[in-house]
Structure formats: C-alpha cells, structure tokens
Design a protein around this motif. Structure first.
Motif, PDB file in Angstrom:
ATOM      1  N   ARG A  15     -53.419 -12.469 -52.940  1.00 55.43           N
ATOM      2  CA  ARG A  15     -52.641 -11.613 -52.046  1.00 55.43           C
ATOM      3  C   ARG A  15     -51.932 -10.525 -52.842  1.00 55.43           C
ATOM      4  NH1 ARG A  15     -50.960 -16.591 -49.901  1.00 55.43           N
ATOM      5  NH2 ARG A  15     -48.913 -16.314 -50.846  1.00 55.43           N
ATOM      6  N   LYS A  16     -51.464 -10.884 -54.006  1.00 55.09           N
ATOM      7  CA  LYS A  16     -50.772  -9.912 -54.852  1.00 55.09           C
ATOM      8  C   LYS A  16     -51.743  -8.830 -55.335  1.00 55.09           C
ATOM      9  CE  LYS A  16     -47.898  -9.691 -58.976  1.00 55.09           C
ATOM     10  NZ  LYS A  16     -48.820  -8.907 -59.800  1.00 55.09           N
ATOM     11  N   SER A  17     -53.006  -9.222 -55.630  1.00 57.06           N
ATOM     12  CA  SER A  17     -53.977  -8.244 -56.111  1.00 57.06           C
ATOM     13  C   SER A  17     -54.377  -7.254 -55.024  1.00 57.06           C
ATOM     14  CB  SER A  17     -55.220  -8.963 -56.632  1.00 57.06           C
ATOM     15  OG  SER A  17     -55.940  -9.564 -55.556  1.00 57.06           O
ATOM     16  N   LEU A  18     -54.167  -7.611 -53.756  1.00 55.21           N
ATOM     17  CA  LEU A  18     -54.520  -6.719 -52.656  1.00 55.21           C
ATOM     18  C   LEU A  18     -53.494  -5.607 -52.445  1.00 55.21           C
ATOM     19  CD1 LEU A  18     -55.764  -9.251 -49.945  1.00 55.21           C
ATOM     20  CD2 LEU A  18     -57.164  -7.767 -51.385  1.00 55.21           C
ATOM     21  N   GLU A  19     -52.349  -5.705 -53.098  1.00 61.31           N
ATOM     22  CA  GLU A  19     -51.282  -4.744 -52.829  1.00 61.31           C
ATOM     23  C   GLU A  19     -51.701  -3.317 -53.142  1.00 61.31           C
ATOM     24  OE1 GLU A  19     -47.548  -5.714 -54.554  1.00 61.31           O
ATOM     25  OE2 GLU A  19     -47.671  -7.788 -53.933  1.00 61.31           O
ATOM     26  N   GLY A  20     -52.431  -3.126 -54.240  1.00 58.27           N
ATOM     27  CA  GLY A  20     -52.844  -1.769 -54.607  1.00 58.27           C
ATOM     28  C   GLY A  20     -53.735  -1.144 -53.549  1.00 58.27           C
ATOM     29  N   LYS A  21     -54.714  -1.920 -53.036  1.00 56.36           N
ATOM     30  CA  LYS A  21     -55.611  -1.415 -52.000  1.00 56.36           C
ATOM     31  C   LYS A  21     -54.846  -1.145 -50.697  1.00 56.36           C
ATOM     32  CE  LYS A  21     -59.418  -4.181 -53.899  1.00 56.36           C
ATOM     33  NZ  LYS A  21     -60.357  -5.281 -53.632  1.00 56.36           N
ATOM     34  N   GLU A  22     -53.951  -2.058 -50.336  1.00 57.65           N
ATOM     35  CA  GLU A  22     -53.196  -1.888 -49.103  1.00 57.65           C
ATOM     36  C   GLU A  22     -52.256  -0.684 -49.196  1.00 57.65           C
ATOM     37  OE1 GLU A  22     -51.299  -5.617 -48.628  1.00 57.65           O
ATOM     38  OE2 GLU A  22     -53.078  -6.635 -47.856  1.00 57.65           O
ATOM     39  N   ARG A  23     -51.669  -0.489 -50.369  1.00 57.30           N
ATOM     40  CA  ARG A  23     -50.782   0.668 -50.549  1.00 57.30           C
ATOM     41  C   ARG A  23     -51.558   1.978 -50.434  1.00 57.30           C
ATOM     42  NH1 ARG A  23     -45.874   1.489 -49.525  1.00 57.30           N
ATOM     43  NH2 ARG A  23     -45.503  -0.613 -50.327  1.00 57.30           N
ATOM     44  N   LEU A  24     -52.788   2.013 -50.998  1.00 56.08           N
ATOM     45  CA  LEU A  24     -53.617   3.212 -50.906  1.00 56.08           C
ATOM     46  C   LEU A  24     -53.994   3.493 -49.455  1.00 56.08           C
ATOM     47  CD1 LEU A  24     -55.175   5.442 -52.393  1.00 56.08           C
ATOM     48  CD2 LEU A  24     -57.091   3.833 -52.615  1.00 56.08           C
ATOM     49  N   LEU A  25     -54.365   2.442 -48.706  1.00 53.77           N
ATOM     50  CA  LEU A  25     -54.698   2.596 -47.294  1.00 53.77           C
ATOM     51  C   LEU A  25     -53.485   3.065 -46.500  1.00 53.77           C
ATOM     52  CD1 LEU A  25     -56.886   2.200 -45.095  1.00 53.77           C
ATOM     53  CD2 LEU A  25     -56.064  -0.159 -44.853  1.00 53.77           C
ATOM     54  N   TYR A  26     -52.314   2.540 -46.817  1.00 52.30           N
ATOM     55  CA  TYR A  26     -51.080   2.943 -46.146  1.00 52.30           C
ATOM     56  C   TYR A  26     -50.790   4.427 -46.370  1.00 52.30           C
ATOM     57  CZ  TYR A  26     -46.049   3.412 -45.363  1.00 52.30           C
ATOM     58  OH  TYR A  26     -44.815   3.844 -44.956  1.00 52.30           O
ATOM     59  N   GLU A  27     -51.001   4.913 -47.586  1.00 44.63           N
ATOM     60  CA  GLU A  27     -50.753   6.326 -47.895  1.00 44.63           C
ATOM     61  C   GLU A  27     -51.713   7.234 -47.126  1.00 44.63           C
ATOM     62  OE1 GLU A  27     -48.347   7.755 -49.566  1.00 44.63           O
ATOM     63  OE2 GLU A  27     -47.413   5.805 -49.906  1.00 44.63           O
ATOM     64  N   LYS A  28     -52.969   6.799 -46.992  1.00 46.75           N
ATOM     65  CA  LYS A  28     -53.930   7.595 -46.227  1.00 46.75           C
ATOM     66  C   LYS A  28     -53.505   7.703 -44.763  1.00 46.75           C
ATOM     67  CE  LYS A  28     -58.066   6.566 -49.003  1.00 46.75           C
ATOM     68  NZ  LYS A  28     -59.402   5.925 -48.995  1.00 46.75           N
ATOM     69  N   LYS A  29     -53.090   6.576 -44.175  1.00 41.47           N
ATOM     70  CA  LYS A  29     -52.684   6.591 -42.774  1.00 41.47           C
ATOM     71  C   LYS A  29     -51.396   7.394 -42.587  1.00 41.47           C
ATOM     72  CE  LYS A  29     -53.129   2.041 -42.337  1.00 41.47           C
ATOM     73  NZ  LYS A  29     -53.187   0.685 -41.731  1.00 41.47           N
TER      74      LYS A  29
END
Length: 293
Positions: A15-29
């Motif tokens: 779950r911790k390793s997913l933070e980078g991908k989720e943060r990038l997706l959040y910035e796009k949205k």
C-alpha cells in the motif's frame, strides 16, 4: 502468527508503494478540474487520458478525492479504541530509572509497566501484538540518568526516538505540599508550536498515546515546542474563585524531549526505512527549525 505478521507487513508495504502512483494520478485529475473550473483548455499531455480521468472524477466524493497515505493507515484505527501502552526500560535499570518509569505509568492512561528482565525487543513486540497493545514505550538511561525515550506504534510503526533532558520526577521534589495528587482521569492535551510537516507528524505520534478525555476533567498535559526542544508539563487546575479564577498546580514529572529519528516500522525491525533523522550538519543550522517556528 509469524506468517500472518509477515503477510500483513507485506500488504502494508505494498500500500505504501502505491502512494507515488496515486499521487501522480491525483495531480492529473487536479489539473483537469482546474482547467474545467477556469474554462481553460485541457493540458496537451492529458488529452489522451481526459475521458477516463473525467469519469473517475465524477465518481469521487469527499473521502476518495484525496489519496490516503501510509500515515493514515498507521493510525486508521486509533480513534476506534483507546490506546493500550506497554512501558518498560533498558536492561538492569537503576533505581532512578525505575522511579521515573513508575511515574510515566500514571502519566499515560491505560499503560502497563513491565520489568524488562532478559527479554529481547523482538519478543516484547511480538507479545504486545498478540495482546492488542497499541504502543510500546522504552526508557533508556546513562549512569542512572534517564536520557532516551522510544515510542513504537503497533502493529507496523512508526517508531520515534527522543532524547530526554532535564528530567525532574515527583520523587525529586522536596516540597510535597506544593504538588498535587496524581489523578487517573484522561487528560486534556495542549500541543503548542508543531507547525511544520515534521511537527505535525511528531504531534500525531504523541497525541495518539492518550485517549479522548471528558469535557470536565481537570487534568492537563502540555507538549510545548521551542527551538525543536519539546517541553513536557503536567498540571491540574482548580476554580476556587469562580469560572474566571483558574489556579494551576504542577503535579510532575517534567522533562524535555529532543526528536532525533523516526522510522517507518517497529523498534525490532533494523531494516525499516528511516523517515527522518537528525544529521551532524543540522546542528549548525541555528536559524532553521524542523518541528515548529
């Protein structure tokens, strides 16, 4: 039990390793939302993903719009149950350290003090996980003077390492008439000057050692930060002359804390990632404050 802990730790790290991908997706949205609100064209690099991202934006609510972090996971269940703390010391503790640990037991509600004996840290952590403890506090000393405090949150961390300075116990105060009795009510907390991101992280670790108090409790615990030294004070208050007349009485103990490391794991995990640590070159940065202003 060991396999279960290994599996839970792997899930937490995933779950911790997913933070980078989720943060990038959040910035796009976020960029698409801003473009739509301001009536501007969609950024060129996002036009191929616009349809899929707008569909996700339409399905979001207040709870899912902002991505969660590993910090949320660490204290996700903290509000659902009162903290349960195990308090112990380094091996072969001196009489002053034992006295200080006894007083800390009354400072933290729902704390249990354990004589360390020959137990190793890994055994203590494993036993605490099995008995649903939420935190382990370990007190160190140097030549009979308490000089270190380790707070390890269970089951996955974090672990905060503090230096202890200027420790004055209730036992050391000669004038017993001026100190109040030690109540066992849940205290109100005052957290002062934890303004930076590291300060908020430190305050989060400290405040989750205490359960939610009742509104009318007269016990107050203060963590006041000044120049990255956290002063701990313990008071009760009385209103002898009416609601506008408040009399504070210190009940001890008192000490200063200096944060020097936070690890993303429990204290038995030597391989745990270091989130923040004070370095030798930081001692010369007199004007820079890491925890607060």
């Amino acid at each position: 039990m060991l396999r279960r802990n290994i599996r839970l730790r792997r899930e937490y790290l995933y779950r911790k390793s997913l933070e980078g991908k989720e943060r990038l997706l959040y910035e796009k949205k976020r960029k698409i939302k801003e473009a739509l609100e301001e009536g501007k064209p969609i950024p060129t690099e996002l036009r191929n993903e616009e349809a899929a991202l707008r569909q996700e934006i339409d399905l979001e609510d207040d709870n899912t719009a902002v991505p969660r972090t590993h910090i949320d996971d660490e204290y996700a269940n903290a509000t659902g149950q009162d903290p349960k703390i195990l308090l112990t010391t380094s091996r072969d503790p001196s009489a002053p350290l034992i006295q200080f640990a006894k007083e800390l037991k009354f400072v933290f509600p729902n704390a249990e003090r354990m004589n360390r004996g020959n137990q190793v840290i890994s055994e203590i952590i494993e036993s605490c996980r099995a008995h649903d403890f939420t935190d382990v506090i370990l007190v160190h000393e140097h030549r009979g003077v308490p000089d270190g405090l380790i707070i390890s949150h269970l089951p996955f961390g974090p672990t905060a390492y503090f230096g202890l300075l200027n420790v004055v116990t209730r036992h050391d105060i000669k004038d017993k008439k001026n100190i109040g009795t030690m109540p066992e009510a849940y205290p109100h907390l005052i957290l002062n000057n934890f303004t930076t991101k590291l300060g908020e992280r430190t305050a989060n670790i400290l405040k989750h050692l205490f359960p939610v108090p009742k509104r009318d409790t007269k016990r107050i615990i203060t963590f006041a930060n000044q120049s990255d030294y956290i002063s701990f004070r313990h008071h009760i208050y009385e209103k002898h002359g009416g609601p506008k007349s408040v009399e504070l009485k210190e009940i001890g103990p008192r000490f200063e804390l200096r944060l020097y490391q936070i690890k993303l794991g429990t204290m038995d995990q030597s391989e745990a990632q270091i989130e923040w640590v004070i370095r030798p070159y930081m001692n010369t940065t007199k004007k820079r404050k890491f925890i607060g202003n």
